[in-house]
Design an enzyme around this catalytic site. Sequence first.
Site, PDB file in Angstrom:
ATOM      1  N   ASN A  98       0.882  -1.274  -0.109  1.00 51.38           N
ATOM      2  CA  ASN A  98      -0.085   0.109  -0.055  1.00 51.38           C
ATOM      3  C   ASN A  98       0.865   1.335  -0.047  1.00 51.38           C
ATOM      4  OD1 ASN A  98      -2.231  -1.537  -0.090  1.00 51.38           O
ATOM      5  ND2 ASN A  98      -2.857  -1.360   2.043  1.00 51.38           N
ATOM      6  N   ARG A 103     -16.702   0.842  -2.069  1.00 51.97           N
ATOM      7  CA  ARG A 103     -15.421   1.476  -2.281  1.00 51.97           C
ATOM      8  C   ARG A 103     -15.921   2.790  -3.130  1.00 51.97           C
ATOM      9  NH1 ARG A 103     -11.139  -2.258  -1.625  1.00 51.97           N
ATOM     10  NH2 ARG A 103      -9.810  -0.356  -1.108  1.00 51.97           N
ATOM     11  N   ASP A 159      -6.675  -3.673   7.964  1.00 50.25           N
ATOM     12  CA  ASP A 159      -5.926  -4.879   7.190  1.00 50.25           C
ATOM     13  C   ASP A 159      -5.510  -5.962   8.040  1.00 50.25           C
ATOM     14  OD1 ASP A 159      -4.815  -2.405   4.712  1.00 50.25           O
ATOM     15  OD2 ASP A 159      -6.685  -3.443   4.768  1.00 50.25           O
ATOM     16  N   ARG A 198      -2.132 -11.163  -5.266  1.00 49.20           N
ATOM     17  CA  ARG A 198      -2.520  -9.798  -5.189  1.00 49.20           C
ATOM     18  C   ARG A 198      -1.648  -8.997  -3.946  1.00 49.20           C
ATOM     19  NH1 ARG A 198      -7.767  -7.055  -5.025  1.00 49.20           N
ATOM     20  NH2 ARG A 198      -6.390  -5.328  -5.136  1.00 49.20           N
TER      21      ARG A 198
HETATM   22  C1  EPZ Z   1      -6.449   1.802   1.425  1.00 49.88           C
HETATM   23  O1  EPZ Z   1      -7.664   1.602   0.734  1.00 49.88           O
HETATM   24  C2  EPZ Z   1      -5.637   0.350   1.403  1.00 49.88           C
HETATM   25  N1  EPZ Z   1      -5.287   0.152  -0.047  1.00 49.88           N
HETATM   26  C3  EPZ Z   1      -6.687  -0.476   2.055  1.00 49.88           C
HETATM   27  O2  EPZ Z   1      -5.947  -1.903   1.795  1.00 49.88           O
HETATM   28  C4  EPZ Z   1      -6.869   0.097   3.463  1.00 49.88           C
HETATM   29  O3  EPZ Z   1      -7.602  -1.232   3.900  1.00 49.88           O
HETATM   30  C5  EPZ Z   1      -7.514   1.170   3.525  1.00 49.88           C
HETATM   31  O4  EPZ Z   1      -6.750   2.000   2.714  1.00 49.88           O
HETATM   32  C6  EPZ Z   1      -7.843   1.609   5.044  1.00 49.88           C
HETATM   33  O5  EPZ Z   1      -6.625   1.818   5.410  1.00 49.88           O
HETATM   34  C7  EPZ Z   1      -4.441   0.848  -0.644  1.00 49.88           C
HETATM   35  O6  EPZ Z   1      -3.791   1.635  -0.176  1.00 49.88           O
HETATM   36  C8  EPZ Z   1      -4.181   0.313  -2.056  1.00 49.88           C
HETATM   37  P1  EPZ Z   1     -10.087   4.616   2.330  1.00 49.88           P
HETATM   38  P2  EPZ Z   1      -8.875   3.058   0.390  1.00 49.88           P
HETATM   39  O7  EPZ Z   1     -10.293   5.419   0.910  1.00 49.88           O
HETATM   40  O8  EPZ Z   1      -7.801   4.153   0.010  1.00 49.88           O
HETATM   41  C9  EPZ Z   1     -14.740   4.841   2.369  1.00 49.88           C
HETATM   42  C10 EPZ Z   1      -5.611  -4.268   1.335  1.00 49.88           C
HETATM   43  O9  EPZ Z   1      -6.087  -5.062   1.724  1.00 49.88           O
HETATM   44  N2  EPZ Z   1     -14.477   5.731   1.183  1.00 49.88           N
HETATM   45  O10 EPZ Z   1      -9.135   4.917   3.589  1.00 49.88           O
HETATM   46  O11 EPZ Z   1      -9.816   2.496  -0.580  1.00 49.88           O
HETATM   47  C11 EPZ Z   1     -14.288   3.698   1.864  1.00 49.88           C
HETATM   48  O12 EPZ Z   1     -15.564   2.770   1.265  1.00 49.88           O
HETATM   49  C12 EPZ Z   1      -6.447  -2.732   1.030  1.00 49.88           C
HETATM   50  O13 EPZ Z   1      -4.506  -4.047   1.259  1.00 49.88           O
HETATM   51  C13 EPZ Z   1     -15.639   6.714   0.734  1.00 49.88           C
HETATM   52  O14 EPZ Z   1     -16.931   6.617   1.050  1.00 49.88           O
HETATM   53  O15 EPZ Z   1      -9.430   3.201   1.707  1.00 49.88           O
HETATM   54  C14 EPZ Z   1     -13.955   3.009   3.257  1.00 49.88           C
HETATM   55  O16 EPZ Z   1     -15.252   2.367   3.833  1.00 49.88           O
HETATM   56  C15 EPZ Z   1      -7.880  -3.222   1.367  1.00 49.88           C
HETATM   57  N3  EPZ Z   1     -15.548   7.344  -0.069  1.00 49.88           N
HETATM   58  C16 EPZ Z   1     -13.476   4.019   3.939  1.00 49.88           C
HETATM   59  O17 EPZ Z   1     -13.858   5.283   3.442  1.00 49.88           O
HETATM   60  C17 EPZ Z   1     -14.481   7.743  -0.930  1.00 49.88           C
HETATM   61  O18 EPZ Z   1     -14.044   8.643  -1.959  1.00 49.88           O
HETATM   62  C18 EPZ Z   1     -11.911   3.874   4.173  1.00 49.88           C
HETATM   63  O19 EPZ Z   1     -11.500   4.059   2.778  1.00 49.88           O
HETATM   64  C19 EPZ Z   1     -13.062   7.106  -0.290  1.00 49.88           C
HETATM   65  C20 EPZ Z   1     -13.441   5.928   0.665  1.00 49.88           C
END
Ligand code: EPZ
Length: 442
Positions: A25, A125, A310, A402
Site C-alpha cells: 500500500n 469503495r 487490514d 495480489r
Molecule cells: C487503502 O484503501 C488501502 N489500499 C486498503 O488496503 C486499506 O484497507 C484502506 O486504505 C484503509 O486503511 C491501498 O492503499 C491500495 P479509504 P482506500 O479510502 O484508500 C470509504 C488491502 O487489503 N470511502 O481509507 O480505498 C471507503 O469505502 C487494502 O491492502 C468513501 O466512502 O481506503 C471505506 O469504507 C484493502 N469514499 C473508508 O472510506 C471515498 O471517496 C476507508 O477507505 C473513499 C473512501
Amino acid sequence: MSTTHLVIEQSLNLNGRVMLNGAKNAVLVIMASLILTRGKSTLTNVPCSDDVIQMIALLRSLGAELFFLKDEHILQVDTTHLAHCKVNPEIMKKMRASILVMGPLLARFGRAEIAAPGGCVIGARPIDYHLKSFKKMGVVIDEQGDYLTAVVQRIKSGRLVFEYPSVGATENILMAATLTPGVTHLVNAALEPEVLDLIAILTKMGARISIHAPATIVVEGVSTLRAVEHDIIPDRLEAGALLLAAAVTGGTIELPQAHAYSMDVFLCKLEEMGHTIQIGEDGYGVTLKATPEPCAVSFKTAPYPGFPTDLQAPMMTAQCLAQGTSIIEEAVFENRLLHVRELQKMGAQIKADGVKATITGVEHLYGAGVIATDIRASCALALAGLAAKGTTVMTAIHHWMRGYDGLEKKLSTLGAHISFMNELELHALGLGRTEFSKEQSL
Ligand code: EPZ
C-alpha cells in the site's frame, strides 16, 4: 489450466527470523506518483505481487517505460515519454489503486480519463471524497456510467476538508497539490505509514510538504518535480501476518525490519493476549514469543494509528483459538467480515451481526476447504490452516497473490507446510473435492 489452490497442513511452533517485503500500500501509490516527474526513477524493496504487476501495466499503457528486476526487487521507471492520460478500463477494474493515477495525471496534463475503480467484496469503495476535493480544486468531472473524464484548466489551491481520513483520497489530492500553485491544506487527512512514505518520496522529488496537528497536510505547490531513487518501507501488514503466524502456532518469530511504532495498537493487543513482544532500538525489530495460553481480546478497527482494518481478519483467527470471548468491530469497511463463514467451516465459534463479530475461543480448528474473499481474508485462512488439525485447501488464491509476495515461502522457511497445488496434485494426495463434506465444497 487447472485451478491452483493453497494447501496448508497443521504446522505448530513456527520459529525463525524473516525479512519483510516493501509495503504493497506504499509502492502502488508511489509508482503512481512518478507520473508527476519526467525522467528515470528507481524504486527498491519493491514486492513482486500481482498488484505491482498490474500497476506496471497501467503505467506502461500511459507511455512510461518500466524495467522490473524481480529477484532484486528493483523497479526502474522512466516517465520521460509518458504522454497519455486515458487509463485502460480493463486495468482500472482489476485494481482499486488505479484511481491513484487521477491526481498525478491532472497535475501533469490537466486531464484524466479513467473508469471508476469499482467496489469489491469488502465494500462499495466509492470515490466521492476524491471527486468532491478535485471539484473544489476546479476540476470539471464528466461521469458517463462507469467512465469519468476529468479536466482542469487551472488547478486551484485552497483548504480541502475530508469528512473522513480516506487513505486514497488523501494520497490523490496530495499528489495533485504538489504541482498546484499556492498553498493547499488537506484537513482531516489520513496519516498511515504508507501515506508518510509517499510524502517522503514527494519531498525527495522537490515537493514542499509539512504535517501539522490535527491531521493536516500543508502543500506549497512547485513548478516541477524531479526523478528520484527511493526505498519502499517494509510492509507492516506482512509483519502482522508473520507475528500472528507465531502467535497461532505457539512459536517465536523475529522480524528485524518491522517498525514497531507503525503498529503500536496491534502489538498492544498481542501483549494483552499474553504474547511476549520484544522491540529493538528506536522501534526497529519486533520479535513475538507466543504464550501457550492466549487470552481473547476485543478491538475496533479505525484509521491510523488505530487498529488497522487490514489486520482485522488475521487477528480474528488468533481470537478463534484464544481463551474467552472477543468482540471485533469492523468500523472502516462495511462488509469486511466475509472470512467469518470460512473460519466457521474450520470449527471457529463466531457470531457475526452487521459489522460486529463475537468470537468464542475453541481448543482446535480443523482443516477444511475454504474460499478466500479478499487479500486479508486469505491471510486469516492461511493462519488458521497452520494451527488447524489436518489439511486446509484454499481456493480463490488470486487474492493472496495480489497482496503478498512469496509469503508462503517465508512461512515454509519457518517450518510451515504450505504450498500451491493444482487439482491433479490435490487428487494425487487424496485431497480432491470428495475429501471434504458437502458444506465444505471448494
Ligand atoms: C487503502 O484503501 C488501502 N489500499 C486498503 O488496503 C486499506 O484497507 C484502506 O486504505 C484503509 O486503511 C491501498 O492503499 C491500495 P479509504 P482506500 O479510502 O484508500 C470509504 C488491502 O487489503 N470511502 O481509507 O480505498 C471507503 O469505502 C487494502 O491492502 C468513501 O466512502 O481506503 C471505506 O469504507 C484493502 N469514499 C473508508 O472510506 C471515498 O471517496 C476507508 O477507505 C473513499 C473512501
